[in-house]
Design a protein around this motif. Structure first.
Motif, PDB file in Angstrom:
ATOM      1  N   GLN A 450     -39.374 -11.598   3.486  1.00  0.00           N
ATOM      2  CA  GLN A 450     -37.991 -11.519   3.594  1.00  0.00           C
ATOM      3  C   GLN A 450     -37.357 -10.413   4.164  1.00  0.00           C
ATOM      4  O   GLN A 450     -37.109  -9.253   3.358  1.00  0.00           O
ATOM      5  CB  GLN A 450     -37.471 -11.729   2.011  1.00  0.00           C
ATOM      6  N   GLU A 451     -37.128 -10.399   5.240  1.00  0.00           N
ATOM      7  CA  GLU A 451     -36.576  -9.091   6.126  1.00  0.00           C
ATOM      8  C   GLU A 451     -35.241  -8.428   5.683  1.00  0.00           C
ATOM      9  O   GLU A 451     -35.264  -7.467   5.301  1.00  0.00           O
ATOM     10  CB  GLU A 451     -36.707  -9.379   7.550  1.00  0.00           C
ATOM     11  N   ALA A 452     -34.651  -9.526   5.028  1.00  0.00           N
ATOM     12  CA  ALA A 452     -33.157  -9.057   4.647  1.00  0.00           C
ATOM     13  C   ALA A 452     -33.309  -8.307   3.513  1.00  0.00           C
ATOM     14  O   ALA A 452     -32.449  -7.365   3.055  1.00  0.00           O
ATOM     15  CB  ALA A 452     -32.300 -10.280   4.547  1.00  0.00           C
ATOM     16  N   VAL A 453     -34.277  -8.348   2.663  1.00  0.00           N
ATOM     17  CA  VAL A 453     -34.668  -7.503   1.577  1.00  0.00           C
ATOM     18  C   VAL A 453     -35.550  -6.407   1.979  1.00  0.00           C
ATOM     19  O   VAL A 453     -35.254  -5.106   1.636  1.00  0.00           O
ATOM     20  CB  VAL A 453     -35.289  -8.394   0.178  1.00  0.00           C
ATOM     21  N   TYR A 454     -36.776  -6.453   2.415  1.00  0.00           N
ATOM     22  CA  TYR A 454     -37.747  -5.557   2.424  1.00  0.00           C
ATOM     23  C   TYR A 454     -37.838  -5.064   3.893  1.00  0.00           C
ATOM     24  O   TYR A 454     -38.571  -4.050   3.952  1.00  0.00           O
ATOM     25  CB  TYR A 454     -38.883  -6.098   2.108  1.00  0.00           C
ATOM     26  N   GLY A 455     -37.181  -5.386   4.839  1.00  0.00           N
ATOM     27  CA  GLY A 455     -37.269  -4.640   6.149  1.00  0.00           C
ATOM     28  C   GLY A 455     -38.373  -4.787   6.523  1.00  0.00           C
ATOM     29  O   GLY A 455     -39.254  -6.023   6.645  1.00  0.00           O
ATOM     30  N   ASP A 456     -39.161  -3.734   7.051  1.00  0.00           N
ATOM     31  CA  ASP A 456     -40.382  -3.614   7.565  1.00  0.00           C
ATOM     32  C   ASP A 456     -41.485  -3.459   6.693  1.00  0.00           C
ATOM     33  O   ASP A 456     -42.805  -3.117   7.201  1.00  0.00           O
ATOM     34  CB  ASP A 456     -40.572  -2.502   8.870  1.00  0.00           C
ATOM     35  N   LEU A 457     -41.262  -3.384   5.387  1.00  0.00           N
ATOM     36  CA  LEU A 457     -42.206  -3.296   4.400  1.00  0.00           C
ATOM     37  C   LEU A 457     -43.238  -4.036   4.138  1.00  0.00           C
ATOM     38  O   LEU A 457     -44.491  -3.918   3.644  1.00  0.00           O
ATOM     39  CB  LEU A 457     -41.641  -3.005   3.087  1.00  0.00           C
ATOM     40  N   ALA A 458     -43.228  -5.332   4.868  1.00  0.00           N
ATOM     41  CA  ALA A 458     -44.330  -6.326   4.838  1.00  0.00           C
ATOM     42  C   ALA A 458     -45.451  -5.795   5.570  1.00  0.00           C
ATOM     43  O   ALA A 458     -46.567  -5.974   5.261  1.00  0.00           O
ATOM     44  CB  ALA A 458     -43.746  -7.525   5.450  1.00  0.00           C
ATOM     45  N   GLY A 459     -45.248  -4.929   6.415  1.00  0.00           N
ATOM     46  CA  GLY A 459     -46.190  -4.211   7.227  1.00  0.00           C
ATOM     47  C   GLY A 459     -46.783  -2.935   6.786  1.00  0.00           C
ATOM     48  O   GLY A 459     -47.584  -2.224   7.289  1.00  0.00           O
ATOM     49  N   HIS A 460     -46.394  -2.512   5.602  1.00  0.00           N
ATOM     50  CA  HIS A 460     -46.916  -1.417   4.965  1.00  0.00           C
ATOM     51  C   HIS A 460     -48.069  -1.787   4.168  1.00  0.00           C
ATOM     52  O   HIS A 460     -48.043  -2.423   3.020  1.00  0.00           O
ATOM     53  CB  HIS A 460     -45.994  -0.945   4.123  1.00  0.00           C
ATOM     54  N   ALA A 461     -49.332  -1.459   4.635  1.00  0.00           N
ATOM     55  CA  ALA A 461     -50.656  -2.018   3.986  1.00  0.00           C
ATOM     56  C   ALA A 461     -50.627  -1.859   2.657  1.00  0.00           C
ATOM     57  O   ALA A 461     -51.308  -2.725   1.715  1.00  0.00           O
ATOM     58  CB  ALA A 461     -51.810  -1.732   4.941  1.00  0.00           C
ATOM     59  N   ALA A 462     -50.655  -0.593   2.236  1.00  0.00           N
ATOM     60  CA  ALA A 462     -50.825  -0.107   0.738  1.00  0.00           C
ATOM     61  C   ALA A 462     -49.779  -0.721  -0.064  1.00  0.00           C
ATOM     62  O   ALA A 462     -50.272  -0.938  -1.259  1.00  0.00           O
ATOM     63  CB  ALA A 462     -50.774   1.524   0.736  1.00  0.00           C
ATOM     64  N   PHE A 463     -48.720  -0.807   0.289  1.00  0.00           N
ATOM     65  CA  PHE A 463     -47.590  -1.428  -0.503  1.00  0.00           C
ATOM     66  C   PHE A 463     -48.070  -2.950  -0.783  1.00  0.00           C
ATOM     67  O   PHE A 463     -47.904  -3.602  -1.779  1.00  0.00           O
ATOM     68  CB  PHE A 463     -46.254  -1.221  -0.109  1.00  0.00           C
ATOM     69  N   ALA A 464     -48.109  -3.600   0.323  1.00  0.00           N
ATOM     70  CA  ALA A 464     -48.295  -5.254   0.496  1.00  0.00           C
ATOM     71  C   ALA A 464     -49.741  -5.336  -0.555  1.00  0.00           C
ATOM     72  O   ALA A 464     -49.755  -6.379  -1.104  1.00  0.00           O
ATOM     73  CB  ALA A 464     -48.637  -5.554   1.937  1.00  0.00           C
ATOM     74  N   GLU A 465     -50.653  -4.507  -0.408  1.00  0.00           N
ATOM     75  CA  GLU A 465     -51.895  -4.719  -1.273  1.00  0.00           C
ATOM     76  C   GLU A 465     -51.465  -4.595  -2.745  1.00  0.00           C
ATOM     77  O   GLU A 465     -52.101  -5.447  -3.320  1.00  0.00           O
ATOM     78  CB  GLU A 465     -53.145  -3.899  -0.734  1.00  0.00           C
ATOM     79  N   ARG A 466     -51.030  -3.861  -3.162  1.00  0.00           N
ATOM     80  CA  ARG A 466     -50.532  -3.323  -4.399  1.00  0.00           C
ATOM     81  C   ARG A 466     -49.598  -4.717  -5.008  1.00  0.00           C
ATOM     82  O   ARG A 466     -49.707  -5.009  -6.036  1.00  0.00           O
ATOM     83  CB  ARG A 466     -49.838  -2.050  -4.835  1.00  0.00           C
ATOM     84  N   PHE A 467     -48.584  -4.992  -4.295  1.00  0.00           N
ATOM     85  CA  PHE A 467     -47.626  -5.968  -4.526  1.00  0.00           C
ATOM     86  C   PHE A 467     -48.590  -7.141  -4.835  1.00  0.00           C
ATOM     87  O   PHE A 467     -48.209  -7.741  -6.046  1.00  0.00           O
ATOM     88  CB  PHE A 467     -46.674  -6.133  -3.497  1.00  0.00           C
ATOM     89  N   ALA A 468     -49.269  -7.489  -3.901  1.00  0.00           N
ATOM     90  CA  ALA A 468     -50.158  -8.761  -4.021  1.00  0.00           C
ATOM     91  C   ALA A 468     -51.190  -8.721  -5.314  1.00  0.00           C
ATOM     92  O   ALA A 468     -51.158  -9.712  -5.987  1.00  0.00           O
ATOM     93  CB  ALA A 468     -51.215  -8.872  -2.822  1.00  0.00           C
ATOM     94  N   PHE A 469     -51.684  -7.501  -5.592  1.00  0.00           N
ATOM     95  CA  PHE A 469     -52.478  -7.316  -6.930  1.00  0.00           C
ATOM     96  C   PHE A 469     -51.411  -7.604  -7.978  1.00  0.00           C
ATOM     97  O   PHE A 469     -52.057  -8.273  -8.941  1.00  0.00           O
ATOM     98  CB  PHE A 469     -53.080  -5.950  -6.869  1.00  0.00           C
ATOM     99  N   TRP A 470     -50.456  -7.133  -8.248  1.00  0.00           N
ATOM    100  CA  TRP A 470     -49.630  -7.338  -9.267  1.00  0.00           C
ATOM    101  C   TRP A 470     -48.896  -8.816  -9.446  1.00  0.00           C
ATOM    102  O   TRP A 470     -48.880  -9.271 -10.807  1.00  0.00           O
ATOM    103  CB  TRP A 470     -48.637  -6.241  -9.183  1.00  0.00           C
ATOM    104  N   LEU A 471     -48.620  -9.265  -8.386  1.00  0.00           N
ATOM    105  CA  LEU A 471     -48.175 -10.835  -8.165  1.00  0.00           C
ATOM    106  C   LEU A 471     -49.316 -11.859  -8.795  1.00  0.00           C
ATOM    107  O   LEU A 471     -49.053 -12.615  -9.620  1.00  0.00           O
ATOM    108  CB  LEU A 471     -47.660 -11.286  -7.291  1.00  0.00           C
ATOM    109  N   ASN A 472     -50.592 -11.418  -8.395  1.00  0.00           N
ATOM    110  CA  ASN A 472     -51.793 -12.342  -8.631  1.00  0.00           C
ATOM    111  C   ASN A 472     -52.030 -12.109 -10.322  1.00  0.00           C
ATOM    112  O   ASN A 472     -52.325 -12.943 -11.006  1.00  0.00           O
ATOM    113  CB  ASN A 472     -53.108 -11.969  -7.926  1.00  0.00           C
ATOM    114  N   ALA A 473     -52.059 -10.968 -10.809  1.00  0.00           N
ATOM    115  CA  ALA A 473     -51.961 -10.523 -12.269  1.00  0.00           C
ATOM    116  C   ALA A 473     -50.982 -10.990 -12.872  1.00  0.00           C
ATOM    117  O   ALA A 473     -51.300 -11.643 -14.169  1.00  0.00           O
ATOM    118  CB  ALA A 473     -52.014  -8.848 -12.474  1.00  0.00           C
TER     119      ALA A 473
END
Length: 490
Positions: A450-473
């Motif tokens: 959702q670029e309107a919210v996160y801009g280019d952060l979808a491409g930040h590998a470390a953040f995307a990995e931790r976001f996915a970890f917590w969402l799955n948890a």
């Protein structure tokens, strides 16, 4: 016995209720305000009422204005009360009520011709706004969005505008043509650099139809930046009943708020201003450090407690603060991820400021709701949380809790609590958010796209990995387990 609030009943109100100590009939208008909601009345209208009780600012009374159909109901209530409002300031051990008399008129919302005509009159020297974070027609990077349909309408129909900004442009043009100096535009919304943002939107709209006029506004109209702060929940029957039972007043739209209030303001008012410093307003050459501190610690802090509390079916904010995991989550994320990225603030200890915020959130008298804090994440997350996250990422600092906060918002927008209760729509973009959140259950990256919210952060590998970890948890183990894991550092 209760008394219906009006000019006629002021002198008959109970002795424990404060009331205007000035003759309201002698007040003269000086400010037209868009967005006559609870925060405005608990903040700007209250400061002005305090000044008037000192014998000051009697030529700075408020005229209300609005653009939405929903604002008509509030106007009708206030009209029956002679534009009076009961303000109830609440702390854990006390409640104090006073009647505010600083508003003297309220133009019919949506009546563009009448609103413009009133702004053209030379007694209006300030036009102020509390139109919410989403009212400034901004894109994902907080720049003016010229493609919005309402903006397109006003650009094509400058003589018949729909928006606050279209109305202000029409009034400024008429003042310019008449040789009347322009009013100051004073934003009172929780937006970083709110005066500058308001200038960009107003000149951006003007530039679509008249670039020369946009240049004139840039050169001649003042837009002071401000930081505003007071926790002010929505009015419900709960508040109306408390007012009747505790103070004997029948008020269709009272305002309940905390005792704390703060307003830091740049002193840029070419046509003059009320002596607000006498009522406690702090004037500063640069508001930026104050607003950054407030937006990151308080507003982002609200988001931190809101979504776990919403998922745990907690109703009131003070109840969330009584939950040990939520309180610990807030303190850890503030102390280790948010506050370390905040530059020094003049004469302010940011850790002590957070301690006060924690105390304010815990106030059981306020009745602020978790649902209110969860509202409109589409606009609030990019303004309050994502900037803190970006600063942490840029500094190579901790961001684990901020990644968890983003995951909690995503999980909330999936539309059910941990117990399976349905979450009613709570965002202007709720249907889209819900669909994306459910998609993210299997593909977390969908939420960050959702670029309107996160801009280019979808491409930040470390953040995307931790976001996915917590969402799955969150989906696998629930909110309590995820908070425990973060708080205990596992």
């Amino acid at each position: 016995m209760t008394l219906k609030l009006s000019n006629a009943t002021l002198n008959a109100l109970p002795e424990n209720v404060g009331r205007p100590g000035y003759d309201r009939a002698t007040l003269r208008a000086g400010i037209l305000h868009f967005g006559v909601g609870n925060f405005h009345r608990a903040h700007q209208a209250t400061y002005l009422d305090s000044l008037m009780n000192m014998g000051e600012a009697t030529d700075w009374a408020l005229v209300g204005a609005g653009v939405f159909e929903g604002e008509r109901k509030g106007r009708e209530i206030l009209k029956t009360q002679d534009w009076l409002t009961t303000l109830v300031e609440q702390e854990a051990d006390k409640s104090e009520a006073r009647v505010l008399g600083s508003m003297i008129d309220f133009i019919e919302p949506g009546d563009a011709a009448a609103t413009i005509a009133r702004m053209v009159q030379d007694d209006i020297r300030i036009v102020s706004l509390t139109i919410t974070e989403g009212g400034y027609f901004l894109d994902a990077k907080d720049n003016f969005n010229p493609a919005h349909p309402d903006i397109q309408h006003d650009a094509a129909n400058p003589a018949a505008p729909k928006t606050v900004f279209g109305m202000m442009l029409a009034a400024l043009r008429a003042r310019k043509d008449a040789g009347t100096p322009p009013f100051t535009v004073m934003c009172c919304d929780n937006i970083p650099h709110n005066g500058s943002v308001t200038r960009r939107t107003l000149t951006g709209l003007a530039r679509l139809s008249d670039p020369d006029f946009a240049d004139w506004i840039e050169a001649n109209v003042a837009f002071p930046n401000a930081m505003v702060d007071r926790i002010t929940p929505a009015t419900t029957d709960r508040e109306r009943n408390i007012l009747k039972e505790d103070f004997g007043i029948e008020d269709g739209w009272p305002v309940f708020c905390e005792d704390f209030t703060q307003w830091v303001l740049e002193d840029n008012f070419p046509l003059g201003r009320p002596p607000l410093e006498k009522a406690g307003v702090q004037f500063a050459e640069d508001v930026t450090p104050f607003e950054l501190m407030k937006l990151r610690i308080l507003n982002a802090g609200h988001a931190v407690i809101a979504y776990p509390a919403g998922l745990l079916d907690i109703h009131f904010v003070h109840e969330a603060m009584e939950h040990p995991l939520i309180r610990a989550f807030l303190r850890k994320i503030e102390e280790t991820e948010i506050i370390p990225q905040i530059p020094p603030v003049p004469e302010t200890n940011t850790n002590a400021y957070f301690d006060k915020i924690e105390e304010r959130f815990s106030n059981p008298k306020i009745g602020d709701t978790i649902r209110r804090l969860c509202l409109d994440g589409t606009n609030r997350q990019p303004k309050f949380v994502i900037p803190a996250l970006r600063d942490a990422l840029a500094a190579g600092s901790r961001f684990e809790g901020l990644a968890l906060e983003c995951a909690l918002w995503c999980r909330y927008c999936a539309g059910t609590t941990d117990a399976g209760a349905e979450i009613a729509p709570n965002d202007p973009n709720w249907d889209q958010l819900k669909a994306t959140a459910l998609q993210a259950k299997d593909r977390p990256q969908a939420w960050l796209e959702q670029e309107a919210v996160y801009g280019d952060l979808a491409g930040h590998a470390a953040f995307a990995e931790r976001f996915a970890f917590w969402l799955n948890a969150l989906w696998a183990d629930g909110t309590k387990a995820a908070l425990t894991r973060y708080v205990e550092g596992a």
